[in-house]
Design a protein around this motif. Structure first.
Motif, PDB file in Angstrom:
ATOM      1  N   GLU A 183       7.679   1.189 -13.231  1.00 37.16           N
ATOM      2  CA  GLU A 183       8.113   0.124 -12.325  1.00 37.16           C
ATOM      3  C   GLU A 183       8.541   0.669 -10.963  1.00 37.16           C
ATOM      4  OE1 GLU A 183      10.683  -2.823 -14.050  1.00 37.16           O
ATOM      5  OE2 GLU A 183       9.837  -2.546 -16.057  1.00 37.16           O
ATOM      6  N   LEU A 184       8.131   1.890 -10.636  1.00 34.32           N
ATOM      7  CA  LEU A 184       8.403   2.429  -9.302  1.00 34.32           C
ATOM      8  C   LEU A 184       7.788   1.537  -8.223  1.00 34.32           C
ATOM      9  CD1 LEU A 184       7.651   6.250  -9.771  1.00 34.32           C
ATOM     10  CD2 LEU A 184       9.895   5.221  -9.345  1.00 34.32           C
ATOM     11  N   ALA A 185       8.412   1.536  -7.046  1.00 38.26           N
ATOM     12  CA  ALA A 185       7.825   0.850  -5.897  1.00 38.26           C
ATOM     13  C   ALA A 185       6.541   1.557  -5.485  1.00 38.26           C
ATOM     14  CB  ALA A 185       8.811   0.837  -4.732  1.00 38.26           C
ATOM     15  N   ASP A 186       5.620   0.830  -4.879  1.00 38.52           N
ATOM     16  CA  ASP A 186       4.334   1.405  -4.488  1.00 38.52           C
ATOM     17  C   ASP A 186       4.496   2.711  -3.719  1.00 38.52           C
ATOM     18  OD1 ASP A 186       2.849  -0.545  -5.725  1.00 38.52           O
ATOM     19  OD2 ASP A 186       2.297  -1.599  -3.874  1.00 38.52           O
ATOM     20  N   ALA A 187       5.367   2.724  -2.718  1.00 40.27           N
ATOM     21  CA  ALA A 187       5.503   3.910  -1.866  1.00 40.27           C
ATOM     22  C   ALA A 187       5.957   5.127  -2.657  1.00 40.27           C
ATOM     23  CB  ALA A 187       6.481   3.629  -0.728  1.00 40.27           C
ATOM     24  N   ASP A 188       6.737   4.913  -3.720  1.00 40.79           N
ATOM     25  CA  ASP A 188       7.262   6.042  -4.489  1.00 40.79           C
ATOM     26  C   ASP A 188       6.179   6.797  -5.252  1.00 40.79           C
ATOM     27  OD1 ASP A 188       9.853   5.683  -3.635  1.00 40.79           O
ATOM     28  OD2 ASP A 188      10.361   4.317  -5.273  1.00 40.79           O
ATOM     29  N   PHE A 189       5.094   6.135  -5.573  1.00 34.70           N
ATOM     30  CA  PHE A 189       4.005   6.841  -6.244  1.00 34.70           C
ATOM     31  C   PHE A 189       3.412   7.920  -5.333  1.00 34.70           C
ATOM     32  CE2 PHE A 189       3.983   2.811  -8.665  1.00 34.70           C
ATOM     33  CZ  PHE A 189       4.098   3.334  -9.948  1.00 34.70           C
ATOM     34  N   TYR A 190       3.407   7.655  -4.033  1.00 34.06           N
ATOM     35  CA  TYR A 190       2.875   8.650  -3.090  1.00 34.06           C
ATOM     36  C   TYR A 190       3.893   9.756  -2.835  1.00 34.06           C
ATOM     37  CZ  TYR A 190      -0.678   5.114  -2.519  1.00 34.06           C
ATOM     38  OH  TYR A 190      -1.682   4.209  -2.781  1.00 34.06           O
TER      39      TYR A 190
END
Length: 254
Positions: A183-190
Motif C-alpha cells: 500500500e505504498l504511495a506511487d512515488a515511494d516505489f521509485y
C-alpha cells in the motif's frame, strides 16, 4: 555521457530499469523468471488448477457479457482462456512464459479448444500482432504487478484493443483488511526501487485509473474452497468496466 531519451518508450524503459530484476514480471526478458515459476506443475498454486475466475463465470451467467472476441492477458496455463472458448468466444491469449503457453496449449488440445496463443509482452503485441478490437479483455492478476508508470501502457493497450461497447474484466490485489499487496504511495516505489510483490488497490483507486470507462461492478472476489469448480480468493478485487460507444450526433433536419 548518455542522452538517449527521446520518446515516451525511452522513458518507460528507463523507469522499468529502476525495478530490475522485478521488471522481469512484465517485460519480454521475464520469460526465464516465469518459466521457473511454472516449471513444477504440481506446486500447490491455486491458479494452476484448470478452473476459471468466479467473477468471469458470474458475468456470463448474469448476462453482463456477450460472446465475441476476447483477449486474455497473462493467460498462464490457460484456465480462463479455456472457459471463454467454451462459451463461444474467439480467444487470443498472451503470456511472457513459453512454459505457461506450452501448458495452456496442451490443455486447449485436450479440450478441443481453438485458442490463439501469443508469446511476448502484451504492450508490444498490442501494437503489432493482436488483431483487435476485442469485445472482452480479461486480466487475472497482471495489472497489480505493474509499476505505476506502466499504467499508462496498460490504458493505451485498452484504448487500442477494446471495442466500443466492449468490457474490461480484471482482478487486482485489494488494499485494506484481508487484502494483499503493498500500500505504498506511487512515488515511494521509485524511491525504494521495488514493487514488494505487487501493488494493492482500493476500490476508489481502480475507479480513478479506469475513469475513462463506465463501471459495471467492483467488488471483492468470492472465497471459493479448494475443491470448488471456480477460482476465488477474497484478497482480490474483481472489476468489470465497459467502454461506451461514442454518441451518434443526430442529423440536423433542414
Amino acid at each position: 555521457m548518455d542522452r538517449s531519451i527521446r520518446t515516451v518508450d525511452d522513458v518507460m524503459k528507463l523507469l522499468d530499469g529502476l525495478f530490475a530484476p522485478e521488471a522481469d514480471r512484465w517485460t519480454t526478458e521475464g520469460a526465464a523468471w516465469w518459466d521457473g515459476f511454472y516449471a513444477d506443475r504440481t506446486r500447490p498454486v491455486p491458479f494452476f488448477a484448470a478452473k476459471p475466475d468466479e467473477n468471469l463465470v458470474s458475468y456470463g451467467e448474469r448476462g453482463l457479457l456477450t460472446p465475441g472476441r476476447a483477449l486474455d492477458l497473462g493467460c498462464g496455463p490457460g484456465r480462463n482462456a479455456l472457459h471463454l472458448a467454451a462459451l463461444g468466444y474467439e480467444v487470443d491469449a498472451v503470456d511472457l512464459s513459453p512454459a505457461a503457453l506450452d501448458w495452456a496449449a496442451e490443455r486447449a488440445r485436450a479440450a478441443g479448444a481453438d485458442i490463439r496463443f501469443h508469446l511476448g509482452d502484451a504492450f508490444t503485441l498490442a501494437r503489432t500482432v493482436l488483431a483487435g478490437p476485442y469485445d472482452l479483455i480479461h486480466d487475472s492478476g497482471c495489472f497489480h504487478h505493474l509499476p505505476p508508470h506502466r499504467r499508462i501502457s496498460y490504458l493505451d493497450l485498452v484504448d487500442r484493443c477494446l471495442a466500443p461497447g466492449g468490457h474490461l474484466s480484471l482482478t487486482a490485489f485489494a488494499a485494506g483488511e484481508g487484502g494483499m499487496g503493498s500500500e505504498l504511495a506511487d512515488a515511494d516505489f521509485y524511491r525504494q526501487a521495488g514493487l514488494h510483490g505487487g501493488l494493492a488497490y482500493s476500490a476508489g483507486s481502480l475507479r480513478h485509473v479506469f475513469a475513462g470507462l463506465t463501471e459495471v461492478e467492483v467488488r471483492r472476489m468470492r472465497d471459493e474452497p479448494s475443491d470448488a469448480d471456480l477460482f476465488g480468493e477474497p484478497f482480490l478485487w474483481t472489476a468489470l468496466f465497459r467502454r461506451d460507444a461514442p454518441a451518434v450526433e443526430a442529423r440536423r433536419v433542414r
